[in-house]
Design a protein around this motif. Sequence first.
Motif, PDB file in Angstrom:
ATOM      1  N   GLU A  29      32.173 -44.132  14.308  1.00  0.00           N
ATOM      2  CA  GLU A  29      32.130 -42.709  13.969  1.00  0.00           C
ATOM      3  C   GLU A  29      33.349 -42.353  13.120  1.00  0.00           C
ATOM      4  OE1 GLU A  29      30.132 -40.026  14.548  1.00  0.00           O
ATOM      5  OE2 GLU A  29      28.610 -41.459  15.243  1.00  0.00           O
ATOM      6  N   LEU A  35      36.208 -36.644   8.584  1.00  0.00           N
ATOM      7  CA  LEU A  35      35.215 -35.572   8.535  1.00  0.00           C
ATOM      8  C   LEU A  35      35.710 -34.388   7.709  1.00  0.00           C
ATOM      9  CD1 LEU A  35      33.916 -35.598  12.222  1.00  0.00           C
ATOM     10  CD2 LEU A  35      32.649 -36.305  10.187  1.00  0.00           C
ATOM     11  N   THR A  39      34.005 -32.480   4.256  1.00  0.00           N
ATOM     12  CA  THR A  39      33.587 -31.077   4.321  1.00  0.00           C
ATOM     13  C   THR A  39      33.792 -30.400   2.974  1.00  0.00           C
ATOM     14  OG1 THR A  39      34.280 -30.994   6.621  1.00  0.00           O
ATOM     15  CG2 THR A  39      33.927 -28.902   5.525  1.00  0.00           C
ATOM     16  N   TRP A  67      28.268 -31.281   4.437  1.00  0.00           N
ATOM     17  CA  TRP A  67      28.863 -32.623   4.508  1.00  0.00           C
ATOM     18  C   TRP A  67      28.555 -33.353   3.205  1.00  0.00           C
ATOM     19  CZ3 TRP A  67      32.027 -32.783   8.424  1.00  0.00           C
ATOM     20  CH2 TRP A  67      31.767 -32.024   9.579  1.00  0.00           C
ATOM     21  N   LYS A  71      25.025 -36.535   5.416  1.00  0.00           N
ATOM     22  CA  LYS A  71      24.677 -36.675   6.820  1.00  0.00           C
ATOM     23  C   LYS A  71      25.049 -35.391   7.580  1.00  0.00           C
ATOM     24  CE  LYS A  71      25.413 -41.682   6.757  1.00  0.00           C
ATOM     25  NZ  LYS A  71      26.153 -42.815   7.359  1.00  0.00           N
ATOM     26  N   ASN A  72      24.487 -35.265   8.779  1.00  0.00           N
ATOM     27  CA  ASN A  72      24.782 -34.100   9.617  1.00  0.00           C
ATOM     28  C   ASN A  72      25.763 -34.501  10.708  1.00  0.00           C
ATOM     29  OD1 ASN A  72      24.912 -31.747  11.036  1.00  0.00           O
ATOM     30  ND2 ASN A  72      22.757 -31.713  11.641  1.00  0.00           N
ATOM     31  N   HIS A  73      27.013 -34.084  10.526  1.00  0.00           N
ATOM     32  CA  HIS A  73      28.044 -34.400  11.521  1.00  0.00           C
ATOM     33  C   HIS A  73      28.306 -33.208  12.468  1.00  0.00           C
ATOM     34  CE1 HIS A  73      28.961 -38.150   9.467  1.00  0.00           C
ATOM     35  NE2 HIS A  73      28.972 -37.467   8.310  1.00  0.00           N
ATOM     36  N   ARG A 120      34.874 -26.604  13.078  1.00  0.00           N
ATOM     37  CA  ARG A 120      33.921 -27.404  13.864  1.00  0.00           C
ATOM     38  C   ARG A 120      34.557 -27.645  15.226  1.00  0.00           C
ATOM     39  NH1 ARG A 120      33.215 -32.978  14.713  1.00  0.00           N
ATOM     40  NH2 ARG A 120      31.072 -33.579  15.244  1.00  0.00           N
TER      41      ARG A 120
END
Length: 540
Positions: A29, A35, A39, A67, A71-73, A120
């Motif tokens: 991950e 991440l 963004t 993202w 992908k959907n984080h 987030r």
Amino acid sequence: MNKRVLNIMLSGVAIIVLAFSGCKKDTPEPTIEELKNLTTLPELTYPTNNAVEIPTSFTFTWNASTWSDGKNHGDFSYEIQYGKINPPETTFSIPTGITEYSVNGLELNKKYYCRIIALRNGIVFKESEVYSFTTETGLFPTAPTLTFPANSAIECSIKPRLAWSTSTDPEGKTVTYDIYLDNSSNPTTKILENQSITSIVIPTFLEGETQYFWKVVAKDADGNETSSGIRSFTTKANAWIPDNIFRVYIKAKFANAFNGDTLLYKHNDISNYSDRFEVFNVNNAKGIEYFSSLTSLLFSDCHFSKLDLSKNIALVSLYCYSNELTELNISKNLKLKYLTLLQSKLTSLNLENNGLLETIWVQLNMFTVLDLSNNPLLVRLTCYNSKLTSLNVSKNANLRFLDCSINNLISLDLSNNHQLDNLICSFNKLTSLDLSKNTKLVYFNCSYNLLSNIDISSQINLGSLSIDAGVGYHNGHSEGSAKNPLTIIKVNDAVKNHQQIKDAKVKLPNMTIEVYSGGVKTCSNYDPNANGGVGSCITP
């Protein structure tokens, strides 16, 4: 190569391939920092940077952060910051998935700064750049012009008419008016609002001979406001008496001093009136202040809580019966001689400036202390049933009559009251009472205290006596009404056979009665009921 060998070789390759495929590692991950790098920036779409003429109420909108790897984080929530400083400090939280926020009530023609923050799980991922915008300058109504009364006008009505010119709005919107009036040169008291007319009579009566300032503020539906200039005027010497009963009472006496229903308080009939007022059942005492020569005043069954008599400087007698007073100002009534306050809600009474007082009658009040140190001429004091816990009459050498019954007194010093001839101190909590200096007493009532001894041997003129000695309480009452538990009483020949002495001896047979004549003890143990009620000295 034969077919069998080939099959063996192919099987080995398959095994090797399967072995390698079984050893493939999982993709880790991304970290928080990774991440954040994935963004995209949230971007304000309204208002745009450096925008002008933005309404004072509008909705911020912005493009959501995404993202960059497709992908959907996880979903983003937002915070919006805006204010008149850079960077903006006022923060508002926006729920997940929402990309708009409404504001209202911003100031006209002001520069604001704003930015969007993407989060987030409560962690800041991206902040937009700070945008600025300027609110609309607003299209203001024209300023109204004050037209009546003229500036600095005098002798105006105490309920005047005010008038001004019509204001217009450049956008054709409806204009209404707020009216401000008070005694300040820049009035801030709004007396009327949202008026659509340009002339009004103020809703309340003003004070006479007083300067007032006023202005009118025109406003449109958007809240844009324009103020008139400020004018002043001075009222004439008229007064409104707000209580109808009081007004009718005064008008019946002074019909020539009225203009309609307003009092011409400078009329000679008013300022020179020096007789007596007797007023009943009024709710407001306003108007009494104009009678500066009044010498006697009675208010009965009235319902006002404050009474200011500071302008009634000639007052000699004041009587207030059955009222709801909580405040009484008699500090300027230096000529006052007679004061009666029956049944009020006063918790204090200031008499320090009333040095000529001769008679005070205060009953059924709520003050616990009564300071009489500045009333040396006091002759008669009645203060019963007033919750007093202390009473100092040491400065009242002329005092002749004192009724302080039905209070909570535990001591009473009468050593300086040599002129006292009537004393009523019943229904208190006195445990001792020295009457040696009060030789002029003709009336004495000390019933229902806690006295174990009484000495009235020097009161040779005593004609009326009430001591109510015995055991127990008055009519079954409890604390505060105990009968005096006398063990000894000293009397003179004039009262030794008084019925109260006889009754006390019956109720308290062990009580000792000593008899004195001319200050000399003539009997150590006297029984007024002996010898057929004639009385006899048991022990000389």
